[in-house]
Design a protein around this motif. Structure first.
Motif, mmCIF file in Angstrom:
data_model
loop_
_atom_site.group_PDB
_atom_site.id
_atom_site.type_symbol
_atom_site.label_atom_id
_atom_site.label_comp_id
_atom_site.label_asym_id
_atom_site.label_seq_id
_atom_site.Cartn_x
_atom_site.Cartn_y
_atom_site.Cartn_z
ATOM 1 N N ARG A 29 114.684 20.665 -40.673
ATOM 2 C CA ARG A 29 115.475 21.866 -41.106
ATOM 3 C C ARG A 29 116.893 22.035 -41.171
ATOM 4 N NH1 ARG A 29 110.184 24.315 -41.045
ATOM 5 N NH2 ARG A 29 109.347 24.580 -43.199
ATOM 6 N N VAL A 171 115.886 28.260 -39.142
ATOM 7 C CA VAL A 171 114.980 27.065 -38.633
ATOM 8 C C VAL A 171 114.678 26.950 -37.895
ATOM 9 C CG1 VAL A 171 116.649 24.484 -38.236
ATOM 10 C CG2 VAL A 171 117.745 25.971 -40.302
ATOM 11 N N ALA A 212 115.239 25.030 -48.154
ATOM 12 C CA ALA A 212 114.951 24.093 -46.667
ATOM 13 C C ALA A 212 113.411 25.091 -45.936
ATOM 14 C CB ALA A 212 115.730 24.997 -45.499
ATOM 15 N N TYR A 213 112.983 25.521 -46.420
ATOM 16 C CA TYR A 213 111.501 26.480 -46.105
ATOM 17 C C TYR A 213 110.483 24.887 -47.021
ATOM 18 C CZ TYR A 213 107.382 28.598 -44.922
ATOM 19 O OH TYR A 213 105.965 28.534 -44.655
#
Length: 235
Positions: A29, A171, A212-213
């Motif tokens: 990430r 993150v 990003a998840y």
């Protein structure tokens, strides 16, 4: 790809990872958000390559080979490396106090949540399981309190640690929050939908929408099955 001893990519970063590993997902990430030019080499954790000890003698993921040939290991080290090496990503605040507060949040999550997720699953009797579940819930309540304090500090309507900007606070934690579904399935654990956990639910609702998840999220069924190996009855 050049490889006298182990595979790596010339002139860019090589990230040795495993898509299902929550620790490796920290680095994945961070590199994704920072837009670091890199190649991912997937490591099968059940059948590690013979050469992998040359990259990481501990045989864990993630690991990183920089373009200069330096090897770095440990997920928190790699996520911070991405933040330091690519400051335009703003994964860490520029203010030293704000960076310290973010790191404290990650430390609280890492010490109060992660061990109790695995502890709840590994418990061998009802008393031990209930103690770990209670500790996990207490840890989540503490995380909720840290989010409340952070939002009071920064103001605004954002629901991430830095308001509307994803950072290392997300993150370094969200891949483990994703594992709560396994504790719910195997141990009947659930985060109450009450005011004392309202900030936690708000935060989760925000980060679960982030590319990003979702780009690296392990789906719920896969997480449940993957974590089954930690449950003694399943062995």
């Amino acid at each position: 790809m050049s490889s006298p001893a182990y595979p790596y990519e010339e002139n860019i970063y090589t990230l040795y990872s495993n898509a299902n590993c929550p620790f490796a997902q920290r680095a994945l990430r961070a590199f994704y958000i920072a837009q670091v030019p890199h190649k991912v080499i997937e490591i099968d954790l059940t059948n590690k390559p013979d050469w992998y000890h040359l990259v990481n003698p501990q045989l864990k993921v993630p690991a990183l080979r920089t373009p200069s040939g330096t090897i770095l290991i440990e997920s928190l080290v790699l996520s911070e490396f991405a933040a330091d090496q690519f400051p335009d990503s703003h994964l860490l605040p520029s203010d030293a106090t704000e960076r310290a507060q973010l790191r404290l949040f990650v430390e609280i999550f890492s010490s109060r949540i992660i061990p109790n997720i695995f502890g709840s699953l590994r418990g061998t009797n009802a008393k031990e399981i209930e103690e770990k579940k209670a500790a996990l819930l207490a840890g989540l309540k503490e995380v909720n309190g840290e989010l409340v304090k952070q939002w009071e500090r920064i103001g605004g309507d954002g629901a991430l640690w830095l308001g509307d900007k994803v950072s290392l606070a997300e993150v370094n934690t969200v891949s483990f929050y994703n594992l709560l579904v396994a504790v719910e399935h195997h141990r009947g654990f659930a985060v109450p939908d009450t005011d004392e956990f309202a900030a936690l639910h708000r935060w989760a609702a925000a980060f679960t929408k982030l590319p990003a998840y979702t780009e690296f999220k392990v789906d719920d069924d896969q997480a449940i099955n993957k974590m089954k190996k930690f449950v003694p009855e399943a062995n």
